[in-house]
Design a protein around this motif. Structure first.
Motif, PDB file in Angstrom:
ATOM      1  N   ALA A   1      20.781  29.290 -11.851  1.00 57.64           N
ATOM      2  CA  ALA A   1      22.250  29.029 -12.157  1.00 57.64           C
ATOM      3  C   ALA A   1      22.795  27.451 -12.468  1.00 57.64           C
ATOM      4  CB  ALA A   1      23.201  29.271 -11.076  1.00 57.64           C
TER       5      ALA A   1
ATOM      6  N   LEU B   1      25.599  24.936 -12.899  1.00 60.00           N
ATOM      7  CA  LEU B   1      26.929  24.463 -12.610  1.00 60.00           C
ATOM      8  C   LEU B   1      27.204  23.193 -12.987  1.00 60.00           C
ATOM      9  CD1 LEU B   1      25.693  26.835 -10.497  1.00 60.00           C
ATOM     10  CD2 LEU B   1      27.904  26.764  -9.575  1.00 60.00           C
TER      11      LEU B   1
ATOM     12  N   VAL C   1      30.593  34.247 -16.824  1.00 58.64           N
ATOM     13  CA  VAL C   1      29.154  34.021 -16.559  1.00 58.64           C
ATOM     14  C   VAL C   1      28.364  34.459 -17.848  1.00 58.64           C
ATOM     15  CG1 VAL C   1      27.270  34.436 -15.089  1.00 58.64           C
ATOM     16  CG2 VAL C   1      29.518  33.876 -14.155  1.00 58.64           C
TER      17      VAL C   1
ATOM     18  N   THR D   1      27.474  28.958 -16.250  1.00 55.23           N
ATOM     19  CA  THR D   1      28.641  29.163 -15.747  1.00 55.23           C
ATOM     20  C   THR D   1      29.875  28.458 -16.271  1.00 55.23           C
ATOM     21  OG1 THR D   1      28.412  27.501 -14.129  1.00 55.23           O
ATOM     22  CG2 THR D   1      27.540  29.936 -13.491  1.00 55.23           C
TER      23      THR D   1
ATOM     24  N   LYS E   1      33.875  32.582 -10.241  1.00 50.69           N
ATOM     25  CA  LYS E   1      32.601  33.055 -10.609  1.00 50.69           C
ATOM     26  C   LYS E   1      31.564  32.119 -10.728  1.00 50.69           C
ATOM     27  CE  LYS E   1      34.829  36.705 -11.694  1.00 50.69           C
ATOM     28  NZ  LYS E   1      34.634  38.184 -10.888  1.00 50.69           N
ATOM     29  N   ALA E   2      31.641  31.122 -10.681  1.00 50.75           N
ATOM     30  CA  ALA E   2      30.457  30.076 -10.832  1.00 50.75           C
ATOM     31  C   ALA E   2      29.978  29.967  -9.539  1.00 50.75           C
ATOM     32  CB  ALA E   2      31.021  28.503 -11.152  1.00 50.75           C
TER      33      ALA E   2
ATOM     34  N   ALA F   1      27.780  32.776  -8.698  1.00 56.90           N
ATOM     35  CA  ALA F   1      26.551  33.043  -9.224  1.00 56.90           C
ATOM     36  C   ALA F   1      25.608  31.954  -8.629  1.00 56.90           C
ATOM     37  CB  ALA F   1      26.825  32.165 -10.661  1.00 56.90           C
TER      38      ALA F   1
END
Length: 463
Positions: free
Chosen positions: A5, A7, A39, A56, A72-73, A76
Protein backbone atom coordinates in the motif's frame (compact mmCIF):
# COMPACT_ATOMS: atom_id res chain seq x y z
CA UNK A 1 0.42 -12.75 -3.14
CA UNK A 2 1.66 -9.86 -1.02
CA UNK A 3 -0.01 -6.45 -1.08
CA UNK A 4 1.90 -3.16 -0.99
CA UNK A 5 0.00 0.00 0.00
CA UNK A 6 1.24 3.49 -0.93
CA UNK A 7 -0.03 6.18 1.45
CA UNK A 8 0.59 9.84 2.10
CA UNK A 9 -0.96 13.28 2.01
CA UNK A 10 -2.31 14.67 -1.28
CA UNK A 11 0.12 15.58 -4.06
CA UNK A 12 3.26 13.89 -2.72
CA UNK A 13 3.62 11.67 -5.80
CA UNK A 14 1.89 8.42 -4.82
CA UNK A 15 0.23 7.86 -8.21
CA UNK A 16 3.45 8.77 -10.02
CA UNK A 17 5.31 6.12 -8.02
CA UNK A 18 2.49 3.66 -8.73
CA UNK A 19 2.88 4.34 -12.47
CA UNK A 20 6.70 4.07 -12.18
CA UNK A 21 6.36 0.61 -10.62
CA UNK A 22 3.88 -0.41 -13.34
CA UNK A 23 6.13 1.05 -16.08
CA UNK A 24 3.07 2.61 -17.70
CA UNK A 25 0.52 5.28 -16.97
CA UNK A 26 -2.34 3.62 -15.11
CA UNK A 27 -3.28 6.08 -12.38
CA UNK A 28 -4.20 9.63 -13.41
CA UNK A 29 -1.68 12.19 -12.15
CA UNK A 30 -1.98 15.97 -12.01
CA UNK A 31 -0.85 18.94 -9.93
CA UNK A 32 -4.34 19.15 -8.47
CA UNK A 33 -4.41 17.85 -4.89
CA UNK A 34 -6.91 15.02 -4.44
CA UNK A 35 -6.75 13.64 -7.98
CA UNK A 36 -6.74 10.04 -6.67
CA UNK A 37 -9.86 9.32 -4.62
CA UNK A 38 -10.52 5.61 -4.86
CA UNK A 39 -8.10 2.77 -4.19
CA UNK A 40 -6.30 1.68 -7.38
CA UNK A 41 -4.73 -1.80 -7.69
CA UNK A 42 -2.30 -3.35 -10.14
CA UNK A 43 -0.28 -6.55 -10.30
CA UNK A 44 3.42 -5.63 -10.60
CA UNK A 45 6.35 -7.86 -11.55
CA UNK A 46 9.50 -6.87 -9.65
CA UNK A 47 12.08 -8.83 -11.65
CA UNK A 48 10.20 -12.10 -11.32
CA UNK A 49 8.69 -11.39 -7.90
CA UNK A 50 5.03 -10.42 -8.11
CA UNK A 51 3.04 -8.21 -5.77
CA UNK A 52 -0.19 -6.24 -5.81
CA UNK A 53 0.43 -2.50 -5.52
CA UNK A 54 -2.36 -0.40 -4.02
CA UNK A 55 -2.44 3.34 -4.78
CA UNK A 56 -4.58 5.19 -2.24
CA UNK A 57 -6.12 8.63 -2.20
CA UNK A 58 -4.38 11.48 -0.41
CA UNK A 59 -4.94 11.52 3.36
CA UNK A 60 -6.80 14.74 4.09
CA UNK A 61 -9.67 15.76 6.36
CA UNK A 62 -10.60 19.11 4.83
CA UNK A 63 -13.99 17.89 3.50
CA UNK A 64 -16.39 15.00 4.04
CA UNK A 65 -15.35 13.57 0.67
CA UNK A 66 -11.66 13.51 1.55
CA UNK A 67 -12.35 12.12 5.03
CA UNK A 68 -13.94 9.16 3.23
CA UNK A 69 -10.87 8.93 0.99
CA UNK A 70 -8.65 8.87 4.10
CA UNK A 71 -10.65 6.01 5.61
CA UNK A 72 -10.17 3.97 2.42
CA UNK A 73 -6.41 4.61 2.57
CA UNK A 74 -6.16 3.47 6.19
CA UNK A 75 -8.19 0.33 5.39
CA UNK A 76 -5.79 -0.45 2.54
CA UNK A 77 -2.83 -0.17 4.91
CA UNK A 78 -4.46 -2.50 7.45
CA UNK A 79 -4.79 -5.33 4.92
CA UNK A 80 -1.43 -4.68 3.23
CA UNK A 81 1.74 -6.70 3.90
CA UNK A 82 4.14 -3.83 3.12
CA UNK A 83 3.52 -0.10 3.60
CA UNK A 84 5.14 2.80 1.75
CA UNK A 85 4.51 6.18 3.34
CA UNK A 86 5.38 9.11 1.07
CA UNK A 87 6.15 12.71 2.01
CA UNK A 88 7.03 15.79 0.00
CA UNK A 89 10.78 16.38 0.25
CA UNK A 90 10.40 20.00 -0.85
CA UNK A 91 8.47 20.80 2.32
CA UNK A 92 9.43 20.74 6.00
CA UNK A 93 8.39 17.71 8.09
CA UNK A 94 4.70 17.93 8.98
CA UNK A 95 3.19 16.93 12.34
CA UNK A 96 0.27 15.23 10.54
CA UNK A 97 2.76 13.11 8.59
CA UNK A 98 4.49 12.09 11.84
CA UNK A 99 1.21 11.10 13.50
CA UNK A 100 0.10 9.05 10.50
CA UNK A 101 3.50 7.41 10.10
CA UNK A 102 3.57 6.40 13.79
CA UNK A 103 0.01 5.04 13.49
CA UNK A 104 0.99 2.93 10.48
CA UNK A 105 4.23 1.87 12.17
CA UNK A 106 2.19 0.49 15.08
CA UNK A 107 0.64 -2.06 12.69
CA UNK A 108 3.92 -3.98 12.94
CA UNK A 109 4.43 -4.40 9.19
CA UNK A 110 7.48 -3.60 7.04
CA UNK A 111 7.20 0.14 6.41
CA UNK A 112 9.35 2.56 4.43
CA UNK A 113 9.40 6.34 4.69
CA UNK A 114 9.83 7.60 1.13
CA UNK A 115 10.88 11.25 0.76
CA UNK A 116 9.94 12.23 -2.78
CA UNK A 117 10.99 15.17 -4.96
CA UNK A 118 14.67 15.04 -3.93
CA UNK A 119 15.81 15.81 -7.47
CA UNK A 120 19.58 16.22 -6.97
CA UNK A 121 22.45 15.96 -4.47
CA UNK A 122 21.99 19.54 -3.25
CA UNK A 123 18.46 18.74 -2.13
CA UNK A 124 19.69 15.67 -0.24
CA UNK A 125 20.20 17.79 2.91
CA UNK A 126 16.46 18.38 3.18
CA UNK A 127 15.89 14.64 3.33
CA UNK A 128 17.91 14.42 6.55
CA UNK A 129 15.34 16.66 8.25
CA UNK A 130 12.91 13.74 8.10
CA UNK A 131 15.22 11.64 10.29
CA UNK A 132 13.17 12.82 13.26
CA UNK A 133 10.49 10.32 12.16
CA UNK A 134 12.82 7.59 13.40
CA UNK A 135 12.11 5.42 10.35
CA UNK A 136 14.30 2.34 10.11
CA UNK A 137 13.87 2.28 6.31
CA UNK A 138 14.16 5.73 4.74
CA UNK A 139 14.56 6.47 1.03
CA UNK A 140 15.18 9.88 -0.57
CA UNK A 141 14.02 9.60 -4.18
CA UNK A 142 12.70 11.56 -7.15
CA UNK A 143 9.98 9.69 -9.00
CA UNK A 144 9.85 12.20 -11.87
CA UNK A 145 13.62 11.87 -12.43
CA UNK A 146 13.67 8.13 -11.60
CA UNK A 147 16.36 8.91 -9.02
CA UNK A 148 17.14 6.14 -6.52
CA UNK A 149 13.78 4.44 -7.12
CA UNK A 150 15.79 1.26 -7.74
CA UNK A 151 16.94 1.23 -4.09
CA UNK A 152 13.31 1.30 -2.96
CA UNK A 153 12.47 -1.55 -5.34
CA UNK A 154 15.33 -3.66 -3.97
CA UNK A 155 13.95 -3.13 -0.44
CA UNK A 156 10.48 -4.19 -1.61
CA UNK A 157 11.87 -7.31 -3.32
CA UNK A 158 13.59 -8.35 -0.10
CA UNK A 159 10.14 -8.68 1.50
CA UNK A 160 8.46 -10.62 -1.31
CA UNK A 161 7.95 -14.35 -1.61
CA UNK A 162 9.14 -16.33 -4.57
CA UNK A 163 6.69 -16.03 -7.50
CA UNK A 164 4.31 -18.73 -8.62
CA UNK A 165 4.68 -20.20 -12.09
CA UNK A 166 2.44 -18.39 -14.60
CA UNK A 167 1.66 -19.92 -17.98
CA UNK A 168 1.22 -17.60 -20.95
CA UNK A 169 -1.15 -18.34 -23.82
CA UNK A 170 -0.31 -17.71 -27.47
CA UNK A 171 -2.26 -15.03 -29.35
CA UNK A 172 -5.07 -16.33 -31.56
CA UNK A 173 -5.26 -15.85 -35.30
CA UNK A 174 -8.15 -13.60 -36.31
CA UNK A 175 -8.57 -14.96 -39.83
CA UNK A 176 -12.15 -15.89 -40.65
CA UNK A 177 -11.28 -19.43 -41.68
CA UNK A 178 -9.43 -20.16 -38.43
CA UNK A 179 -12.18 -18.63 -36.31
CA UNK A 180 -14.82 -20.80 -37.93
CA UNK A 181 -12.66 -23.88 -37.55
CA UNK A 182 -12.62 -23.44 -33.74
CA UNK A 183 -16.16 -24.89 -33.63
CA UNK A 184 -17.56 -28.21 -34.79
CA UNK A 185 -20.94 -28.72 -36.44
CA UNK A 186 -22.73 -29.03 -33.11
CA UNK A 187 -21.46 -25.62 -32.07
CA UNK A 188 -19.01 -26.96 -29.50
CA UNK A 189 -15.62 -25.35 -29.10
CA UNK A 190 -12.95 -27.70 -30.43
CA UNK A 191 -10.36 -26.19 -28.12
CA UNK A 192 -10.59 -25.01 -24.55
CA UNK A 193 -11.06 -21.27 -24.08
CA UNK A 194 -10.97 -19.29 -20.87
CA UNK A 195 -14.54 -18.10 -20.62
CA UNK A 196 -14.60 -17.97 -16.82
CA UNK A 197 -13.55 -14.34 -16.47
CA UNK A 198 -16.16 -11.61 -17.01
CA UNK A 199 -15.30 -7.92 -17.24
CA UNK A 200 -18.22 -5.71 -16.20
CA UNK A 201 -18.06 -1.93 -16.69
CA UNK A 202 -20.44 0.22 -14.62
CA UNK A 203 -21.22 3.30 -16.72
CA UNK A 204 -23.53 6.29 -16.44
CA UNK A 205 -23.53 10.02 -15.94
CA UNK A 206 -22.37 11.64 -12.71
CA UNK A 207 -24.30 11.00 -9.50
CA UNK A 208 -26.56 8.18 -10.75
CA UNK A 209 -25.22 5.89 -8.00
CA UNK A 210 -22.56 3.82 -9.78
CA UNK A 211 -20.21 3.63 -6.78
CA UNK A 212 -23.11 2.82 -4.44
CA UNK A 213 -24.12 0.05 -6.81
CA UNK A 214 -20.56 -1.34 -6.84
CA UNK A 215 -20.48 -1.38 -3.03
CA UNK A 216 -23.87 -3.13 -2.93
CA UNK A 217 -22.71 -5.77 -5.44
CA UNK A 218 -19.54 -6.42 -3.46
CA UNK A 219 -21.24 -6.31 -0.07
CA UNK A 220 -18.61 -3.87 1.22
CA UNK A 221 -17.71 -0.18 1.06
CA UNK A 222 -15.12 -0.56 -1.70
CA UNK A 223 -15.65 2.70 -3.62
CA UNK A 224 -15.83 6.22 -2.23
CA UNK A 225 -19.43 7.48 -2.28
CA UNK A 226 -20.27 11.17 -2.08
CA UNK A 227 -22.94 13.63 -3.21
CA UNK A 228 -20.14 15.57 -4.92
CA UNK A 229 -20.51 15.01 -8.68
CA UNK A 230 -17.36 13.55 -10.22
CA UNK A 231 -16.09 11.83 -7.07
CA UNK A 232 -14.82 8.83 -9.04
CA UNK A 233 -11.90 9.81 -11.28
CA UNK A 234 -9.79 6.67 -11.76
CA UNK A 235 -11.78 3.56 -12.73
CA UNK A 236 -12.15 1.30 -9.67
CA UNK A 237 -12.02 -2.45 -10.19
CA UNK A 238 -12.79 -5.32 -7.85
CA UNK A 239 -13.20 -9.09 -8.36
CA UNK A 240 -15.82 -11.43 -6.92
CA UNK A 241 -16.56 -15.10 -7.58
CA UNK A 242 -20.06 -15.89 -8.85
CA UNK A 243 -20.54 -19.66 -9.14
CA UNK A 244 -17.63 -20.74 -11.39
CA UNK A 245 -17.01 -17.26 -12.87
CA UNK A 246 -14.59 -14.53 -11.80
CA UNK A 247 -16.42 -11.21 -12.25
CA UNK A 248 -14.35 -8.02 -12.35
CA UNK A 249 -16.47 -4.92 -11.77
CA UNK A 250 -15.11 -1.62 -13.08
CA UNK A 251 -16.68 1.53 -11.63
CA UNK A 252 -15.89 4.13 -14.29
CA UNK A 253 -15.84 7.90 -13.89
CA UNK A 254 -19.24 9.57 -14.29
CA UNK A 255 -19.60 11.25 -17.67
CA UNK A 256 -20.74 14.83 -18.24
CA UNK A 257 -21.70 16.91 -21.25
CA UNK A 258 -18.65 17.80 -23.34
CA UNK A 259 -18.73 21.48 -22.32
CA UNK A 260 -18.62 20.60 -18.63
CA UNK A 261 -15.62 18.25 -18.77
CA UNK A 262 -12.70 20.01 -17.11
CA UNK A 263 -9.12 19.27 -16.05
CA UNK A 264 -8.43 15.74 -14.89
CA UNK A 265 -11.92 14.57 -15.95
CA UNK A 266 -10.65 14.64 -19.55
CA UNK A 267 -8.14 11.95 -18.55
CA UNK A 268 -10.96 10.09 -16.78
CA UNK A 269 -13.04 10.02 -19.98
CA UNK A 270 -10.11 8.55 -21.91
CA UNK A 271 -9.51 5.99 -19.17
CA UNK A 272 -13.18 5.00 -19.24
CA UNK A 273 -12.87 4.25 -22.96
CA UNK A 274 -9.79 2.09 -22.28
CA UNK A 275 -11.78 0.09 -19.73
CA UNK A 276 -14.68 -0.38 -22.14
CA UNK A 277 -12.30 -1.91 -24.69
CA UNK A 278 -11.50 -4.65 -22.16
CA UNK A 279 -15.03 -5.16 -20.83
CA UNK A 280 -17.55 -7.82 -21.83
CA UNK A 281 -20.72 -6.43 -20.29
CA UNK A 282 -21.86 -2.92 -19.37
CA UNK A 283 -24.17 -2.11 -16.48
CA UNK A 284 -25.81 1.04 -17.85
CA UNK A 285 -26.93 2.85 -14.69
CA UNK A 286 -29.77 5.36 -15.05
CA UNK A 287 -31.37 7.55 -12.39
CA UNK A 288 -35.05 6.58 -12.11
CA UNK A 289 -35.69 9.68 -9.97
CA UNK A 290 -34.77 12.03 -12.84
CA UNK A 291 -35.92 12.33 -16.47
CA UNK A 292 -33.86 10.58 -19.14
CA UNK A 293 -31.46 12.99 -20.82
CA UNK A 294 -29.63 13.34 -24.10
CA UNK A 295 -26.43 12.54 -22.19
CA UNK A 296 -27.94 9.21 -21.07
CA UNK A 297 -28.51 8.38 -24.75
CA UNK A 298 -24.92 9.26 -25.64
CA UNK A 299 -23.55 7.11 -22.83
CA UNK A 300 -25.81 4.25 -23.93
CA UNK A 301 -24.28 4.72 -27.37
CA UNK A 302 -20.92 3.61 -25.91
CA UNK A 303 -22.44 0.15 -25.37
CA UNK A 304 -23.21 -0.05 -29.08
CA UNK A 305 -19.85 1.45 -30.05
CA UNK A 306 -17.86 -1.16 -28.11
CA UNK A 307 -20.28 -4.02 -28.89
CA UNK A 308 -20.78 -4.94 -25.23
CA UNK A 309 -23.36 -7.09 -23.59
CA UNK A 310 -25.67 -4.87 -21.53
CA UNK A 311 -28.01 -4.75 -18.56
CA UNK A 312 -29.92 -1.50 -18.01
CA UNK A 313 -30.06 -0.73 -14.28
CA UNK A 314 -32.71 1.75 -13.13
CA UNK A 315 -31.28 2.93 -9.81
CA UNK A 316 -33.07 4.95 -7.07
CA UNK A 317 -36.26 3.06 -7.94
CA UNK A 318 -37.80 3.94 -4.57
CA UNK A 319 -37.86 7.56 -5.85
CA UNK A 320 -39.00 6.76 -9.42
CA UNK A 321 -40.77 9.50 -11.39
CA UNK A 322 -43.28 7.13 -12.95
CA UNK A 323 -44.55 3.58 -13.19
CA UNK A 324 -42.38 0.74 -14.50
CA UNK A 325 -44.33 0.54 -17.76
CA UNK A 326 -44.09 4.30 -18.36
CA UNK A 327 -40.35 4.50 -17.76
CA UNK A 328 -39.51 1.36 -19.73
CA UNK A 329 -41.68 2.51 -22.65
CA UNK A 330 -39.72 5.77 -22.87
CA UNK A 331 -36.48 3.85 -22.40
CA UNK A 332 -37.22 1.51 -25.30
CA UNK A 333 -38.26 4.42 -27.50
CA UNK A 334 -35.07 6.42 -26.86
CA UNK A 335 -32.67 3.45 -26.74
CA UNK A 336 -33.96 1.51 -29.76
CA UNK A 337 -30.44 0.19 -30.41
CA UNK A 338 -30.54 -1.55 -26.99
CA UNK A 339 -33.92 -3.21 -27.48
CA UNK A 340 -32.29 -6.54 -26.58
CA UNK A 341 -30.97 -5.35 -23.17
CA UNK A 342 -32.85 -6.51 -20.04
CA UNK A 343 -33.99 -3.90 -17.49
CA UNK A 344 -33.58 -4.30 -13.73
CA UNK A 345 -34.89 -1.86 -11.09
CA UNK A 346 -32.82 -1.45 -7.93
CA UNK A 347 -32.09 0.81 -5.01
CA UNK A 348 -28.33 0.62 -4.50
CA UNK A 349 -28.32 2.42 -1.13
CA UNK A 350 -30.81 0.00 0.44
CA UNK A 351 -29.50 -2.91 -1.69
CA UNK A 352 -33.04 -3.78 -2.84
CA UNK A 353 -33.05 -6.23 -5.80
CA UNK A 354 -29.30 -5.76 -6.35
CA UNK A 355 -28.85 -9.55 -6.05
CA UNK A 356 -30.82 -9.97 -9.30
CA UNK A 357 -27.98 -8.29 -11.20
CA UNK A 358 -25.44 -11.07 -10.57
CA UNK A 359 -27.86 -13.76 -11.78
CA UNK A 360 -28.64 -11.72 -14.89
CA UNK A 361 -24.92 -11.13 -15.51
CA UNK A 362 -24.31 -14.88 -15.80
CA UNK A 363 -27.21 -15.27 -18.22
CA UNK A 364 -26.11 -12.32 -20.39
CA UNK A 365 -22.52 -13.59 -20.46
CA UNK A 366 -23.72 -17.04 -21.51
CA UNK A 367 -25.53 -15.41 -24.43
CA UNK A 368 -22.57 -13.10 -25.15
CA UNK A 369 -20.35 -16.17 -25.56
CA UNK A 370 -22.98 -18.32 -27.27
CA UNK A 371 -22.15 -20.20 -30.46
CA UNK A 372 -25.12 -21.17 -32.61
CA UNK A 373 -24.71 -24.58 -34.30
CA UNK A 374 -24.15 -24.08 -38.04
CA UNK A 375 -26.91 -26.48 -39.11
CA UNK A 376 -29.55 -24.84 -36.89
CA UNK A 377 -28.43 -21.36 -37.91
CA UNK A 378 -28.75 -22.16 -41.62
CA UNK A 379 -32.21 -23.64 -41.08
CA UNK A 380 -33.34 -20.33 -39.57
CA UNK A 381 -31.75 -18.29 -42.37
CA UNK A 382 -33.27 -20.54 -45.05
CA UNK A 383 -36.77 -20.28 -43.56
CA UNK A 384 -36.38 -16.50 -43.19
CA UNK A 385 -35.40 -16.05 -46.84
CA UNK A 386 -38.34 -18.22 -47.97
CA UNK A 387 -40.74 -16.18 -45.85
CA UNK A 388 -39.31 -12.87 -47.09
CA UNK A 389 -37.13 -12.97 -50.21
CA UNK A 390 -33.98 -10.88 -50.48
CA UNK A 391 -34.65 -7.89 -52.81
CA UNK A 392 -32.64 -7.89 -56.04
CA UNK A 393 -29.58 -5.66 -56.40
CA UNK A 394 -29.24 -3.67 -59.64
CA UNK A 395 -31.64 -6.09 -61.29
CA UNK A 396 -29.66 -9.18 -60.26
CA UNK A 397 -30.65 -11.90 -57.79
CA UNK A 398 -29.05 -11.91 -54.35
CA UNK A 399 -28.64 -15.22 -52.55
CA UNK A 400 -27.23 -16.25 -49.17
CA UNK A 401 -25.23 -19.42 -49.88
CA UNK A 402 -24.76 -20.27 -46.20
CA UNK A 403 -24.23 -18.65 -42.79
CA UNK A 404 -21.62 -19.45 -40.18
CA UNK A 405 -20.82 -17.94 -36.82
CA UNK A 406 -17.10 -17.21 -36.65
CA UNK A 407 -16.70 -15.34 -33.38
CA UNK A 408 -18.14 -14.91 -29.89
CA UNK A 409 -18.09 -11.99 -27.42
CA UNK A 410 -20.33 -10.89 -29.11
CA UNK A 411 -21.71 -13.45 -31.59
CA UNK A 412 -20.62 -12.57 -35.15
CA UNK A 413 -22.16 -14.33 -38.12
CA UNK A 414 -20.88 -14.32 -41.69
CA UNK A 415 -23.58 -14.35 -44.37
CA UNK A 416 -21.79 -15.86 -47.35
CA UNK A 417 -23.47 -14.38 -50.43
CA UNK A 418 -22.99 -14.10 -54.18
CA UNK A 419 -23.59 -10.32 -53.87
CA UNK A 420 -22.90 -9.25 -50.25
CA UNK A 421 -23.25 -5.55 -51.07
CA UNK A 422 -26.78 -6.25 -52.25
CA UNK A 423 -28.02 -7.23 -48.78
CA UNK A 424 -29.60 -4.05 -47.43
CA UNK A 425 -29.18 -3.15 -43.74
CA UNK A 426 -32.95 -3.38 -43.26
CA UNK A 427 -32.85 -7.01 -44.41
CA UNK A 428 -29.93 -7.69 -42.06
CA UNK A 429 -32.07 -6.30 -39.24
CA UNK A 430 -34.89 -8.64 -40.31
CA UNK A 431 -32.55 -11.65 -40.24
CA UNK A 432 -31.21 -10.57 -36.85
CA UNK A 433 -34.77 -10.51 -35.45
CA UNK A 434 -35.45 -13.96 -36.91
CA UNK A 435 -32.33 -15.36 -35.25
CA UNK A 436 -33.27 -13.79 -31.90
CA UNK A 437 -36.73 -15.37 -32.11
CA UNK A 438 -35.13 -18.81 -32.38
CA UNK A 439 -32.17 -18.49 -29.98
CA UNK A 440 -31.85 -16.87 -26.55
CA UNK A 441 -29.61 -13.85 -27.14
CA UNK A 442 -31.01 -11.55 -24.47
CA UNK A 443 -28.45 -9.00 -23.31
CA UNK A 444 -26.01 -9.38 -26.19
CA UNK A 445 -25.57 -7.59 -29.51
CA UNK A 446 -25.70 -9.77 -32.61
CA UNK A 447 -23.53 -8.84 -35.60
CA UNK A 448 -24.32 -10.09 -39.10
CA UNK A 449 -21.77 -9.33 -41.81
CA UNK A 450 -22.35 -10.18 -45.51
CA UNK A 451 -19.22 -11.65 -47.10
CA UNK A 452 -18.03 -13.31 -50.26
CA UNK A 453 -16.82 -16.87 -50.03
CA UNK A 454 -13.23 -16.94 -48.73
CA UNK A 455 -13.27 -13.27 -47.73
CA UNK A 456 -11.29 -12.47 -44.56
CA UNK A 457 -12.84 -10.34 -41.87
CA UNK A 458 -10.24 -7.57 -42.07
CA UNK A 459 -10.83 -7.25 -45.83
CA UNK A 460 -14.54 -6.58 -45.38
CA UNK A 461 -16.29 -3.28 -44.76
CA UNK A 462 -19.74 -3.17 -43.26
CA UNK A 463 -22.37 -1.86 -45.69
Amino acid sequence: MKKIAILGQPNVGKSSLFNRFAKRRIAITSDMAGTTRDVKKELIDFDGKEAEIVDTGGIDESTELFRSVKNKAIEAAEIADIIIYMVNGKSLPDDRDKQLFYKLQSLGKPIALVINKIDNDKEEERAWEFSEFGAQNQFAISVSHNRRVGQLIEWIKSHLDEPELVLELDDEDDALENLISRFDESGTLKEEENLNEIGVAIIGRTNVGKSSLLNALLGSERAVVSDVAGTTIDPVDEKIIVKDKTVTFIDTAGLRRRGKIQGIERYALGRTRQMLEKADIALLVLDASAPLSELDEKIAGLVDEYKLGCIIVLNKWDEALGTYDEIVEELRYRFKFLSWAPVITVSAKSKKRVHKITDMLLKVYENYTRHIPTRELNDVIKNATIKHHIPSFKGKAVNILFASQYEIKPPKIALISNRPKGIHFSYIRYLSNQIRENFDLEGTPLILIPKKRGEREEDNSED
